[in-house]
Design an enzyme around this catalytic site. Structure first.
Site, PDB file in Angstrom:
ATOM      1  N   ASN A 177       0.799  -1.236   0.000  1.00 26.57           N
ATOM      2  CA  ASN A 177       0.000   0.000   0.000  1.00 26.57           C
ATOM      3  C   ASN A 177       0.830   1.284   0.000  1.00 26.57           C
ATOM      4  O   ASN A 177       0.398   2.305  -0.540  1.00 26.57           O
ATOM      5  CB  ASN A 177      -1.033  -0.011   1.134  1.00 26.57           C
ATOM      6  CG  ASN A 177      -0.434  -0.206   2.494  1.00 26.57           C
ATOM      7  OD1 ASN A 177       0.703  -0.653   2.622  1.00 26.57           O
ATOM      8  ND2 ASN A 177      -1.173   0.121   3.518  1.00 26.57           N
ATOM      9  N   GLU A 222       3.724  -4.966  12.307  1.00 29.47           N
ATOM     10  CA  GLU A 222       2.746  -3.874  12.173  1.00 29.47           C
ATOM     11  C   GLU A 222       1.643  -4.387  11.263  1.00 29.47           C
ATOM     12  O   GLU A 222       1.871  -4.605  10.066  1.00 29.47           O
ATOM     13  CB  GLU A 222       3.420  -2.649  11.529  1.00 29.47           C
ATOM     14  CG  GLU A 222       4.623  -2.113  12.295  1.00 29.47           C
ATOM     15  CD  GLU A 222       4.220  -1.367  13.548  1.00 29.47           C
ATOM     16  OE1 GLU A 222       3.041  -1.022  13.699  1.00 29.47           O
ATOM     17  OE2 GLU A 222       5.101  -1.138  14.391  1.00 29.47           O
ATOM     18  N   CYS A 251      -3.341   1.197   6.794  1.00 32.52           N
ATOM     19  CA  CYS A 251      -3.640   0.482   8.033  1.00 32.52           C
ATOM     20  C   CYS A 251      -4.436   1.362   8.980  1.00 32.52           C
ATOM     21  O   CYS A 251      -5.268   0.870   9.727  1.00 32.52           O
ATOM     22  CB  CYS A 251      -2.357   0.007   8.681  1.00 32.52           C
ATOM     23  SG  CYS A 251      -1.159   1.337   8.915  1.00 32.52           S
TER      24      CYS A 251
HETATM   25  P1  NAD Z   1       0.536  -9.555   3.298  1.00 31.48           P
HETATM   26  O1  NAD Z   1       0.605 -10.019   4.700  1.00 31.48           O
HETATM   27  O2  NAD Z   1      -0.212 -10.381   2.326  1.00 31.48           O
HETATM   28  O3  NAD Z   1       2.002  -9.383   2.663  1.00 31.48           O
HETATM   29  C1  NAD Z   1       2.958  -8.524   3.244  1.00 31.48           C
HETATM   30  C2  NAD Z   1       4.355  -8.992   2.855  1.00 31.48           C
HETATM   31  O4  NAD Z   1       4.626 -10.260   3.466  1.00 31.48           O
HETATM   32  C3  NAD Z   1       4.554  -9.211   1.365  1.00 31.48           C
HETATM   33  O5  NAD Z   1       5.841  -8.760   1.025  1.00 31.48           O
HETATM   34  C4  NAD Z   1       4.452 -10.726   1.216  1.00 31.48           C
HETATM   35  O6  NAD Z   1       5.152 -11.244   0.092  1.00 31.48           O
HETATM   36  C5  NAD Z   1       5.114 -11.174   2.507  1.00 31.48           C
HETATM   37  N1  NAD Z   1       4.746 -12.515   2.956  1.00 31.48           N
HETATM   38  C6  NAD Z   1       3.597 -13.202   2.711  1.00 31.48           C
HETATM   39  N2  NAD Z   1       3.635 -14.405   3.336  1.00 31.48           N
HETATM   40  C7  NAD Z   1       4.822 -14.483   3.986  1.00 31.48           C
HETATM   41  C8  NAD Z   1       5.438 -15.451   4.821  1.00 31.48           C
HETATM   42  N3  NAD Z   1       4.822 -16.592   5.132  1.00 31.48           N
HETATM   43  N4  NAD Z   1       6.655 -15.178   5.329  1.00 31.48           N
HETATM   44  C9  NAD Z   1       7.275 -14.001   5.069  1.00 31.48           C
HETATM   45  N5  NAD Z   1       6.761 -13.057   4.265  1.00 31.48           N
HETATM   46  C10 NAD Z   1       5.529 -13.280   3.741  1.00 31.48           C
HETATM   47  O7  NAD Z   1      -0.035  -8.057   3.369  1.00 31.48           O
HETATM   48  P2  NAD Z   1      -0.478  -7.115   2.173  1.00 31.48           P
HETATM   49  O8  NAD Z   1      -1.772  -7.602   1.628  1.00 31.48           O
HETATM   50  O9  NAD Z   1       0.670  -6.919   1.263  1.00 31.48           O
HETATM   51  O10 NAD Z   1      -0.707  -5.718   2.953  1.00 31.48           O
HETATM   52  C11 NAD Z   1      -1.940  -5.282   3.448  1.00 31.48           C
HETATM   53  C12 NAD Z   1      -1.970  -5.397   4.953  1.00 31.48           C
HETATM   54  O11 NAD Z   1      -0.910  -4.638   5.529  1.00 31.48           O
HETATM   55  C13 NAD Z   1      -3.244  -4.830   5.560  1.00 31.48           C
HETATM   56  O12 NAD Z   1      -3.743  -5.733   6.504  1.00 31.48           O
HETATM   57  C14 NAD Z   1      -2.772  -3.553   6.247  1.00 31.48           C
HETATM   58  O13 NAD Z   1      -3.560  -3.145   7.342  1.00 31.48           O
HETATM   59  C15 NAD Z   1      -1.388  -3.928   6.654  1.00 31.48           C
HETATM   60  N6  NAD Z   1      -0.576  -2.734   6.916  1.00 31.48           N
HETATM   61  C16 NAD Z   1      -0.238  -2.428   8.215  1.00 31.48           C
HETATM   62  C17 NAD Z   1       0.490  -1.275   8.497  1.00 31.48           C
HETATM   63  C18 NAD Z   1       0.862  -0.908   9.919  1.00 31.48           C
HETATM   64  O14 NAD Z   1       1.751  -0.085  10.102  1.00 31.48           O
HETATM   65  N7  NAD Z   1       0.225  -1.475  10.919  1.00 31.48           N
HETATM   66  C19 NAD Z   1       0.892  -0.445   7.449  1.00 31.48           C
HETATM   67  C20 NAD Z   1       0.540  -0.780   6.154  1.00 31.48           C
HETATM   68  C21 NAD Z   1      -0.198  -1.945   5.889  1.00 31.48           C
END
Ligand code: NAD
Length: 513
Positions: free
Chosen positions: A147, A241, A275
């Site tokens: 995002n 996060e 988020c």
């Molecule tokens: P996601 O969890 O699908 O993927 C995030 C990252 O993790 C990607 O790079 C992905 O390739 C990697 N990943 C996936 N499976 C993995 C594993 N088993 N081991 C290691 N890495 C792995 O999330 P997304 O869909 O890309 O992002 C959206 C989410 O992020 C939403 O839930 C949003 O709220 C959250 N978010 C949180 C914050 C915060 O600061 N709290 C900020 C931005 C986004």
């Protein structure tokens, strides 16, 4: 694909598309486990000399990176827009926040990482000088979502580098190009090779978790749990996060136009794919009708589209077809359970666009009030009073942040202290994220640990080391040393009883006071 192993025979690539147009804008390799391991080994060989440079010299490199980001701003904004479909103004903001984080931590790294001289707490240890030293985790893995593809890798990698760690970024497979640009900048300024980027799906992220010494993860709660479990098995620390379902509470005494402006911005920035987006709104009954009228007017005036570099759109696309599916499902579920759509409500256009949407007559039986939507929807619920608003706001597995809208700031602060979330903005949205002395982190299912937050934002990438040195000249036969004789044993026991059980230092302090 398994998250444990990803084979080199794959030699696959990932194609990156602009979700606003569908055009192919780049491609990256799917990097297999052995490549991730090789990259980590290379980083490991360079990290000690990076650590030895000290915070002042490391800050010089980070400031050069900031200058490179500013010199190349226009191109970088193009890249962010191309892989996310977001409007130009929002992409610019990603570059600027990254530069601002560099300014903040580069100026303070020396102070935040300085050795701490501590006083002994009692007579027993009075002969010692105590020093607490911050030493970096050698390799920090930064795993990021789609995002904010420049801002999130930037905000996490910068303090880790300044701490003296080498950093490996694993960006989202949906938006890997911005991180590759960040790395290109680091290489172009001629900085030491302690920043690297590996690309691929979740399995590549799994290989990162298996190889680094600390993980800083941003993404979904589901993936965060899996990473925290693996980090636990490896006994390495991780910060996670995660997702949110941020409530806004609008009190009857609020400046309603300000509340509407802030909630529209807080709910629709990045098409609601943040988020800390405002994901649900509770309005006290006397203000409800006017609030809905003003919010509908405001949302109607918002321009959506592919701004194509001309600042002609306020709201862009969703990033993926899956997001369109989730947002559509939440709207359909709400309507099926009795909600009304005041404005918007459907996917539109040829790209991944979903109209900015206001849902009314919603309640907590609906997915739009319980699950993270991550889209341009603003569900608004009428509540009898602030007590009901607080109860409903806390009725969520998530606890990232919240907003409170009132003209009584003292009352707003009192409400903030009753909310089960990591951050509260009164009469504003997003503000806490840009106040770097404050921590940004979620409670409950929204995360573990926090980022930023003044000194802790850089010290989290360090191990603490305790060093004691003698204050007095060395004595050959200090009384507390082995071997004990019966006499020495009795003396030591009596001395300990005198010093600890009778708490002499406290008595002396009291007498002095
Ligand atoms: P996601 O969890 O699908 O993927 C995030 C990252 O993790 C990607 O790079 C992905 O390739 C990697 N990943 C996936 N499976 C993995 C594993 N088993 N081991 C290691 N890495 C792995 O999330 P997304 O869909 O890309 O992002 C959206 C989410 O992020 C939403 O839930 C949003 O709220 C959250 N978010 C949180 C914050 C915060 O600061 N709290 C900020 C931005 C986004």
């Amino acid at each position: 694909m398994s998250t444990d192993q990803i084979s080199s025979s794959a030699a696959e690539t990932i194609t990156v598309r602009n979700p606003a147009t569908g055009a192919i804008v780049g491609s990256v390799a799917v990097q297999p486990t052995q490549e991730v391991v090789a990259v980590v080994n290379e980083l490991r060989s360079h990290q000690p000399s990076w650590e030895a440079l000290g915070p002042g010299a490391r800050a010089v490199w980070l400031r050069r990176l900031r200058d490179w980001l500013l010199d190349n701003e226009s191109h970088l904004v193009d890249v962010v827009c191309a892989e996310t479909g977001k409007p130009r103004a929002e992409a610019t903001f990603e570059i600027m926040v990254t530069c601002d984080v560099i300014n903040y931590y580069a100026d303070r790294a020396r102070k935040f990482l300085a050795d701490e001289k501590l006083s002994p707490h009692g007579l027993l240890t009075a002969t010692k000088k105590l020093t607490k030293v911050y030493r970096p985790y050698p390799i920090v893995g930064v795993i990021t979502p789609w995002n904010f593809p420049m801002l999130i890798p930037g905000v996490d990698a910068v303090p880790a580098l300044l701490a003296g760690a080498a950093v490996l970024i694993k960006p989202s497979e949906e938006t890997p190009l911005s991180s590759c640009e960040l790395l290109r900048g680091w290489e172009q300024i001629g900085a030491p090779p302690v920043l690297a980027c590996v690309t691929g799906p979740g399995a590549t992220g799994g290989a990162v978790v298996n190889a680094v010494d600390m993980v800083q993860f941003t993404g979904s709660t589901k993936t965060g749990r899996a990473i925290a479990a693996r980090a636990g098995e490896r006994l390495i620390p991780c910060g996670v996060e995660l997702g949110g379902k941020d409530p806004a509470i609008v009190l009857a005494d609020a400046d309603l136009q300000r509340a509407v402006n802030g909630i529209a911005w807080g709910g629709l920035l990045n098409s609601g794919q943040a988020c800390i987006s405002v994901e649900r709104v509770y309005v006290e009954a006397p203000a409800y009708d006017r609030f809905v009228e003003l919010l509908t007017e405001k949302v109607r005036s918002i321009r959506q589209g592919n701004d194509d570099g001309s600042y002609s759109a306020d709201v862009g696309t969703l990033a993926t077809p899956q997001q369109i599916e989730i947002v559509g499902r939440h709207v359909e579920d709400a309507v099926a359970r009795g909600a009304k759509v005041a404005i918007g409500g459907t996917a539109t256009g040829s790209g991944e666009f979903f109209e900015p949407t206001i849902l009314l007559d919603v309640d907590h039986s609906m997915a739009c009030m319980r699950e993270e939507t991550f889209g341009p929807t603003i569900p608004v619920m009428k509540v009898a009073d602030v007590e009901e608003a607080i109860r409903l706001a806390n009725d969520s597995p998530y606890g990232l942040s919240a907003t409170v809208w009132t003209n009584d700031i003292e009352r707003g602060e009192a409400i903030a202290r009753r909310l089960e979330v990591g951050g509260v903005n009164i009469n504003d949205a997003y503000a806490n994220l840009f106040c770097f002395p404050l921590p940004h982190g979620g409670w409950k299912s929204s995360g573990l640990g926090s980022r930023l937050g003044g000194p802790q934002g850089i010290r989290k990438y360090c191990r603490q080391q305790a060093i004691t040195t003698p204050r007095l000249p060395a004595m050959k036969n200090e009384v507390l040393w082995y071997p004990y004789s019966a006499l020495r044993g009795r003396m030591v026991a009596a001395l300990l009883r005198l010093l600890v059980a009778r708490d002499i230092p406290r008595r002396l302090r009291r007498r002095g006071a």
